[in-house]
Design an enzyme around this catalytic site. Structure first.
Site, short mmCIF file in Angstrom:
data_model
loop_
_atom_site.label_atom_id
_atom_site.label_comp_id
_atom_site.label_asym_id
_atom_site.label_seq_id
_atom_site.Cartn_x
_atom_site.Cartn_y
_atom_site.Cartn_z
N SER A 119 0.83 -1.20 0.00
CA SER A 119 0.00 0.00 0.00
C SER A 119 0.86 1.25 0.00
CB SER A 119 -0.93 -0.01 1.21
OG SER A 119 -0.18 -0.09 2.39
N HIS A 140 -1.99 -2.16 -6.26
CA HIS A 140 -2.56 -1.95 -4.93
C HIS A 140 -4.08 -2.06 -4.99
CE1 HIS A 140 -3.42 0.94 -1.37
NE2 HIS A 140 -3.37 -0.31 -0.95
N GLU A 152 -4.56 0.47 -8.01
CA GLU A 152 -3.51 1.42 -8.37
C GLU A 152 -2.34 0.65 -9.00
OE1 GLU A 152 -3.90 5.01 -5.13
OE2 GLU A 152 -2.89 3.21 -4.44
N ASN A 190 -4.07 6.34 -0.56
CA ASN A 190 -3.68 6.40 0.85
C ASN A 190 -3.05 7.73 1.23
OD1 ASN A 190 -4.71 3.96 1.50
ND2 ASN A 190 -2.78 2.85 1.52
N1 3HC Z 1 -15.37 -8.70 2.14
C1 3HC Z 1 -15.94 -9.00 0.96
N2 3HC Z 1 -17.10 -8.49 0.54
C2 3HC Z 1 -17.73 -7.65 1.39
C3 3HC Z 1 -17.22 -7.27 2.64
C4 3HC Z 1 -15.98 -7.83 3.01
N3 3HC Z 1 -15.38 -7.52 4.16
N4 3HC Z 1 -18.06 -6.40 3.22
C5 3HC Z 1 -19.11 -6.24 2.39
N5 3HC Z 1 -18.89 -6.99 1.27
C6 3HC Z 1 -19.78 -7.12 0.10
C7 3HC Z 1 -21.12 -7.71 0.49
O1 3HC Z 1 -21.05 -9.13 0.50
C8 3HC Z 1 -22.01 -7.18 -0.60
O2 3HC Z 1 -21.84 -7.97 -1.77
P1 3HC Z 1 -23.07 -8.29 -2.76
O3 3HC Z 1 -23.46 -6.94 -3.32
O4 3HC Z 1 -22.53 -9.22 -3.77
O5 3HC Z 1 -24.14 -8.88 -1.89
C9 3HC Z 1 -21.41 -5.78 -0.90
O6 3HC Z 1 -20.09 -5.81 -0.38
C10 3HC Z 1 -22.18 -4.67 -0.23
O7 3HC Z 1 -22.22 -4.97 1.16
P2 3HC Z 1 -23.37 -4.50 2.13
O8 3HC Z 1 -24.64 -4.32 1.35
O9 3HC Z 1 -23.41 -5.41 3.30
O10 3HC Z 1 -22.84 -3.14 2.74
P3 3HC Z 1 -22.64 -1.71 2.13
O11 3HC Z 1 -23.51 -1.41 0.96
O12 3HC Z 1 -22.70 -0.86 3.33
O13 3HC Z 1 -21.13 -1.73 1.55
C11 3HC Z 1 -18.79 -1.47 1.81
C12 3HC Z 1 -20.05 -2.16 2.33
C13 3HC Z 1 -18.60 -1.85 0.32
C14 3HC Z 1 -17.64 -1.99 2.63
C15 3HC Z 1 -18.98 0.10 1.92
O14 3HC Z 1 -19.32 0.45 3.24
C16 3HC Z 1 -17.73 0.87 1.54
O15 3HC Z 1 -17.48 1.12 0.37
N6 3HC Z 1 -16.94 1.28 2.54
C17 3HC Z 1 -15.67 2.02 2.31
C18 3HC Z 1 -14.57 1.01 2.01
C19 3HC Z 1 -13.26 1.69 1.72
O16 3HC Z 1 -13.12 2.91 1.73
N7 3HC Z 1 -12.25 0.87 1.47
C20 3HC Z 1 -10.89 1.35 1.25
C21 3HC Z 1 -10.12 1.19 2.52
S1 3HC Z 1 -8.49 1.78 2.39
C22 3HC Z 1 -7.62 0.50 1.75
O17 3HC Z 1 -8.10 -0.57 1.51
C23 3HC Z 1 -6.19 0.78 1.47
C24 3HC Z 1 -5.28 -0.02 2.36
O18 3HC Z 1 -3.98 0.06 1.83
C25 3HC Z 1 -5.30 0.50 3.81
#
Ligand code: 3HC
Length: 282
Positions: A119, A140, A152, A190
């Protein structure tokens, strides 16, 4: 079945999610981890997520079985024989990355391309541990990998055009949108996202309620999750390590990690995975 054979090294949250993304896109994948329980956990998570899709009517039971038939697990790096593309997703520590790349390099075929899901670490430094730096680059992914649309792309100093083009085509084929990033700490997302989460932690340290900070950003900026909810979701330790990477990488005080995050990690409050972060989880 797609032509390229893929190996994903590491069966943590990212490794398992990347493996799931690839098998759903039609690729054959071997997920390798030295820890057998990590592989079991990754398998259980993938099966659970696919079962949920079947329950919701988004996928048939036959499609699920077909997807899972493309996934195998191994604790042995000998399984890298015949693999075209290796995706490394081991913990974000430069020494672990370098050791893993050197090991992959010694087991993988000469033609094999190796990408890192780092990352923010230097691709050139990671690539320097191999005899094939021209076949190494960064991809990434974001958590949760099967859901997040972006990947990325980061070229190291030695990455060849041929490697870049092949990897880019593969990443697009697994349904991700791509952006080219500079080989600098935090890349693009990030570098912007993590300081925002860090600032949210400062607000809590200064007396704000986490609920208020998160509601403000959800409702006032239309973010799907508030920044502190997101800290808990990705892990406070991961978030703090990324912030420290920016601070040390740029030597700029604007990236100073919030001391509250340091204390939370020392106290074992790592977010959802430990049951407690800015919020509590059952
Ligand atoms: N793993 C896999 N799939 C997941 C999951 C997980 N932990 N959490 C949710 N999902 C899937 C669900 O199964 C569902 O799939 P489907 O549409 O096929 O049924 C879909 O995501 C939508 O889930 P929900 O309806 O339960 O929930 P939401 O609509 O609230 O969406 C979310 C959940 C997609 C996690 C949304 O809240 C979101 O986009 N959050 C922000 C995530 C984000 O910003 N991520 C980046 C983090 S930073 C990073 O990764 C960088 C690293 O280097 C630190």
């Amino acid at each position: 079945m797609k032509e390229l054979k893929i190996a994903v090294i590491g069966a943590g949250l990212m490794g398992g999610g990347i493996a799931q993304t690839c098998i759903q896109a039609g690729y054959e994948v071997v997920n390798i981890d030295v820890l057998e329980p990590a592989l079991e956990k990754a398998n259980n998570t993938i099966v659970k997520l696919l079962n949920k899709k079947v329950e919701k009517g988004r996928m048939t039971a036959e499609e699920k079985a077909d997807i899972l038939s493309r996934l195998t697990f191994s604790t042995d790096f000998q399984s890298l024989k015949g693999i075209d593309l290796v995706i490394e997703a081991v913990p974000e520590k430069i020494e672990i990355k370098k050791e893993t790349f050197s090991k992959i390099d010694s087991y993988a075929d000469e033609k094999t391309i190796i990408v890192s899901n780092t990352s923010g670490l230097s691709i050139s430094e990671i690539a320097s541990t191999t005899k094939r730096p021209e076949k190494v680059m960064g991809v990434h992914f974001f958590y949760p990998a099967p859901v997040m649309k972006l990947a990325e792309l980061i070229r190291g100093i030695a990455t060849s055009d041929e490697t870049y083009e092949l990897v880019k085509a593969f990443v697009i084929d697994i349904q991700k949108e791509v952006v080219d990033c500079p080989e600098l700490p935090g890349f693009i997302v990030n570098r912007i996202l993590v300081p925002m989460m860090n600032e949210a932690a400062f607000l809590v340290m200064e007396g704000c309620k986490p609920e208020d900070v998160d509601n403000a950003m959800r409702l006032g900026a239309n973010h799907p999750m508030g920044p502190l909810e997101l800290c808990d979701f990705v892990g406070i330790d991961i978030m703090l390590a990324t912030m420290k990477g920016l601070y040390e990488g740029f030597k700029d005080s604007k990236y100073r990690p919030c001391p509250l995050l340091d204390n939370m990690v020392k106290a074992g409050c790592l977010g959802r995975k430990s049951g407690k972060g800015f919020y509590e989880y059952k």
